[in-house]
Motif scaffolding. Structure first.
Motif, PDB file in Angstrom:
ATOM      1  N   THR A   1       0.775  -1.041   0.029  1.00  0.00           N
ATOM      2  CA  THR A   1      -0.019  -0.058   0.000  1.00  0.00           C
ATOM      3  C   THR A   1       0.938   1.268   0.033  1.00  0.00           C
ATOM      4  O   THR A   1       2.224   1.305   0.392  1.00  0.00           O
ATOM      5  CB  THR A   1      -0.995  -0.019   1.269  1.00  0.00           C
ATOM      6  OG1 THR A   1      -0.025   0.241   2.432  1.00  0.00           O
ATOM      7  CG2 THR A   1      -1.669  -1.191   1.462  1.00  0.00           C
ATOM      8  N   LEU A   2       0.179   2.073  -0.475  1.00  0.00           N
ATOM      9  CA  LEU A   2       0.979   3.851  -0.353  1.00  0.00           C
ATOM     10  C   LEU A   2       1.548   3.916   1.130  1.00  0.00           C
ATOM     11  O   LEU A   2       2.541   4.448   1.540  1.00  0.00           O
ATOM     12  CB  LEU A   2       0.145   4.794  -1.091  1.00  0.00           C
ATOM     13  CG  LEU A   2      -0.070   4.837  -2.530  1.00  0.00           C
ATOM     14  CD1 LEU A   2      -0.985   5.860  -2.610  1.00  0.00           C
ATOM     15  CD2 LEU A   2       1.334   5.084  -3.078  1.00  0.00           C
ATOM     16  N   LYS A   3       0.651   3.869   2.210  1.00  0.00           N
ATOM     17  CA  LYS A   3       0.954   4.031   3.399  1.00  0.00           C
ATOM     18  C   LYS A   3       2.169   3.322   3.964  1.00  0.00           C
ATOM     19  O   LYS A   3       3.104   3.544   4.545  1.00  0.00           O
ATOM     20  CB  LYS A   3      -0.257   3.797   4.365  1.00  0.00           C
ATOM     21  CG  LYS A   3      -0.022   4.178   5.883  1.00  0.00           C
ATOM     22  CD  LYS A   3      -1.330   4.077   6.583  1.00  0.00           C
ATOM     23  CE  LYS A   3      -1.023   4.619   8.103  1.00  0.00           C
ATOM     24  NZ  LYS A   3      -2.195   4.790   8.868  1.00  0.00           N
ATOM     25  N   GLY A   4       2.034   1.917   3.323  1.00  0.00           N
ATOM     26  CA  GLY A   4       3.341   0.979   3.831  1.00  0.00           C
ATOM     27  C   GLY A   4       4.493   1.281   3.177  1.00  0.00           C
ATOM     28  O   GLY A   4       5.336   1.466   3.885  1.00  0.00           O
ATOM     29  N   LEU A   5       4.293   1.573   1.804  1.00  0.00           N
ATOM     30  CA  LEU A   5       5.463   2.294   1.170  1.00  0.00           C
ATOM     31  C   LEU A   5       6.135   3.226   1.855  1.00  0.00           C
ATOM     32  O   LEU A   5       7.426   3.478   1.873  1.00  0.00           O
ATOM     33  CB  LEU A   5       5.259   2.266  -0.386  1.00  0.00           C
ATOM     34  CG  LEU A   5       6.255   2.863  -1.076  1.00  0.00           C
ATOM     35  CD1 LEU A   5       7.517   1.690  -1.251  1.00  0.00           C
ATOM     36  CD2 LEU A   5       5.885   2.951  -2.698  1.00  0.00           C
ATOM     37  N   ASN A   6       5.497   4.300   2.259  1.00  0.00           N
ATOM     38  CA  ASN A   6       5.794   5.743   2.695  1.00  0.00           C
ATOM     39  C   ASN A   6       6.582   5.355   4.014  1.00  0.00           C
ATOM     40  O   ASN A   6       7.635   5.928   4.187  1.00  0.00           O
ATOM     41  CB  ASN A   6       4.780   6.672   2.778  1.00  0.00           C
ATOM     42  CG  ASN A   6       4.202   7.250   1.629  1.00  0.00           C
ATOM     43  OD1 ASN A   6       4.860   7.172   0.577  1.00  0.00           O
ATOM     44  ND2 ASN A   6       2.805   7.695   1.579  1.00  0.00           N
ATOM     45  N   ILE A   7       6.142   4.594   4.580  1.00  0.00           N
ATOM     46  CA  ILE A   7       6.701   4.078   5.959  1.00  0.00           C
ATOM     47  C   ILE A   7       7.944   3.514   5.812  1.00  0.00           C
ATOM     48  O   ILE A   7       9.112   3.744   6.768  1.00  0.00           O
ATOM     49  CB  ILE A   7       5.718   3.393   6.999  1.00  0.00           C
ATOM     50  CG1 ILE A   7       4.804   4.554   7.479  1.00  0.00           C
ATOM     51  CG2 ILE A   7       6.491   2.775   8.296  1.00  0.00           C
ATOM     52  CD1 ILE A   7       3.499   3.659   8.292  1.00  0.00           C
ATOM     53  N   LEU A   8       7.830   2.744   4.720  1.00  0.00           N
ATOM     54  CA  LEU A   8       9.079   1.785   4.549  1.00  0.00           C
ATOM     55  C   LEU A   8      10.246   2.663   4.116  1.00  0.00           C
ATOM     56  O   LEU A   8      11.465   2.412   4.453  1.00  0.00           O
ATOM     57  CB  LEU A   8       8.658   0.612   3.494  1.00  0.00           C
ATOM     58  CG  LEU A   8       9.787  -0.007   2.859  1.00  0.00           C
ATOM     59  CD1 LEU A   8      10.283  -1.354   4.159  1.00  0.00           C
ATOM     60  CD2 LEU A   8       9.405  -0.832   1.692  1.00  0.00           C
ATOM     61  N   LYS A   9       9.933   3.294   3.263  1.00  0.00           N
ATOM     62  CA  LYS A   9      11.020   4.198   2.574  1.00  0.00           C
ATOM     63  C   LYS A   9      11.619   5.295   3.487  1.00  0.00           C
ATOM     64  O   LYS A   9      12.849   5.864   3.424  1.00  0.00           O
ATOM     65  CB  LYS A   9      10.403   4.939   1.374  1.00  0.00           C
ATOM     66  CG  LYS A   9      10.245   4.063   0.318  1.00  0.00           C
ATOM     67  CD  LYS A   9       9.269   4.875  -0.865  1.00  0.00           C
ATOM     68  CE  LYS A   9      10.096   5.630  -1.678  1.00  0.00           C
ATOM     69  NZ  LYS A   9       9.454   6.199  -2.939  1.00  0.00           N
ATOM     70  N   THR A  10      11.035   5.711   4.744  1.00  0.00           N
ATOM     71  CA  THR A  10      11.343   6.682   5.581  1.00  0.00           C
ATOM     72  C   THR A  10      11.919   6.057   6.854  1.00  0.00           C
ATOM     73  O   THR A  10      12.725   6.557   7.532  1.00  0.00           O
ATOM     74  CB  THR A  10      10.238   7.594   5.811  1.00  0.00           C
ATOM     75  OG1 THR A  10       9.300   7.137   6.387  1.00  0.00           O
ATOM     76  CG2 THR A  10      10.065   8.414   4.561  1.00  0.00           C
ATOM     77  N   ALA A  11      11.865   4.848   7.195  1.00  0.00           N
ATOM     78  CA  ALA A  11      12.287   4.106   8.459  1.00  0.00           C
ATOM     79  C   ALA A  11      13.778   3.974   8.322  1.00  0.00           C
ATOM     80  O   ALA A  11      14.329   3.757   7.391  1.00  0.00           O
ATOM     81  CB  ALA A  11      11.834   2.716   8.422  1.00  0.00           C
ATOM     82  N   PRO A  12      14.422   4.389   9.382  1.00  0.00           N
ATOM     83  CA  PRO A  12      16.079   4.177   9.588  1.00  0.00           C
ATOM     84  C   PRO A  12      16.463   2.788   9.572  1.00  0.00           C
ATOM     85  O   PRO A  12      17.421   2.399   9.287  1.00  0.00           O
ATOM     86  CB  PRO A  12      16.163   4.875  10.757  1.00  0.00           C
ATOM     87  CG  PRO A  12      15.047   5.029  11.962  1.00  0.00           C
ATOM     88  CD  PRO A  12      13.811   5.339  10.667  1.00  0.00           C
TER      89      PRO A  12
END
Length: 240
Positions: A24-35
């Motif tokens: 999902t877009l939400k999952g992708l956004n969190i994935l891409k910004t997580a350290p």
């Protein structure tokens, strides 16, 4: 209970059954910004499925944390593995870093993430955990088949890998649609039950749903001995 607001958040992000575009877009956004991005380790030195799914979206600055979860039924071995993994994750959380755990399919559907999160909460009460839903394998499978999973008032039952043939027979009598997870280990016994109940023409097997090596088997009457991979499921429709 006192929550340590300086600690990071553990996110369980559902990444879908295989196709990287099904996150999902939400999952992708969190994935891409997580350290820190964690995922189940593969077997025999190979990358795991969740790791392969998310690899196109990761960047070189992210810490990648491969966590080992043995494929066994021994509760003691499993509990030790969950505790070790939870402690590894906590080392980053207590430093204030968010951690994403990438989970194949959906995080709430027969998921390794559930055990990791529950163990972490037991060891570190007050830790914050959030989950991001996604596409689970039965929905991916019926999409590949071009069929709806259920319609109107149909009753759906999902059976995990560990079930008896007696339980299966009872379920087939009571439900309208039955999904059998990880059917490979019991396929021949299931085939016999379906033959007895004249349901072989109503059954479909999907192997590696949404991946390039996906295979679909329909009309199982002449396939009593299919050699299937671990990532296979069966859908039986019109059972009652």
């Amino acid at each position: 209970m006192v929550v340590n607001h300086s600690s990071g958040i553990l996110y369980g992000v559902s990444v879908g059954p295989g196709d990287p575009e099904l996150i999902t877009l939400k999952g992708l956004n969190i994935l891409k910004t997580a350290p820190v991005v964690a995922f189940p380790a593969g077997v025999r030195g190979k990358s795991g499925i969740a790791e392969n799914i998310i690899s196109p979206w990761l960047n070189s600055e992210q810490i990648q944390l491969s966590l080992k979860f043995p494929y066994v039924q021994d509760e003691n071995i499993l509990t030790e593995a969950w505790q070790l993994a939870a402690q590894e994750v906590w080392e980053y959380l207590k430093a204030g870093q968010d951690v994403v755990f990438a989970c194949e399919g959906d995080v709430s559907f027969y998921s390794t993430f559930t055990y990791l999160a529950q163990t972490l909460v037991q060891l570190r009460p007050g830790v914050k955990v959030e989950t991001i839903p996604g596409v689970c394998s039965p929905l991916a499978a019926v999409s590949s088949l071009g069929l709806p999973l259920t319609v109107r008032d149909q009753r759906l039952v999902v059976l995990p890998a560990l079930y008896t043939m007696t339980a299966l027979e009872t379920t087939l009598e009571q439900a309208d649609v039955v999904v059998l997870m990880k059917v490979s280990s019991v396929y021949e016994q299931v085939w016999q039950v379906l033959k007895q109940q004249d349901l072989l023409d109503n059954a479909y097997v999907v192997e590696w749903a949404t991946l390039p090596q996906q295979k679909i088997y329909a009309g199982l009457s002449d396939r009593p001995h299919l050699q299937l991979s671990y990532f296979s499921l069966m859908i039986v429709q019109g059972t009652s």
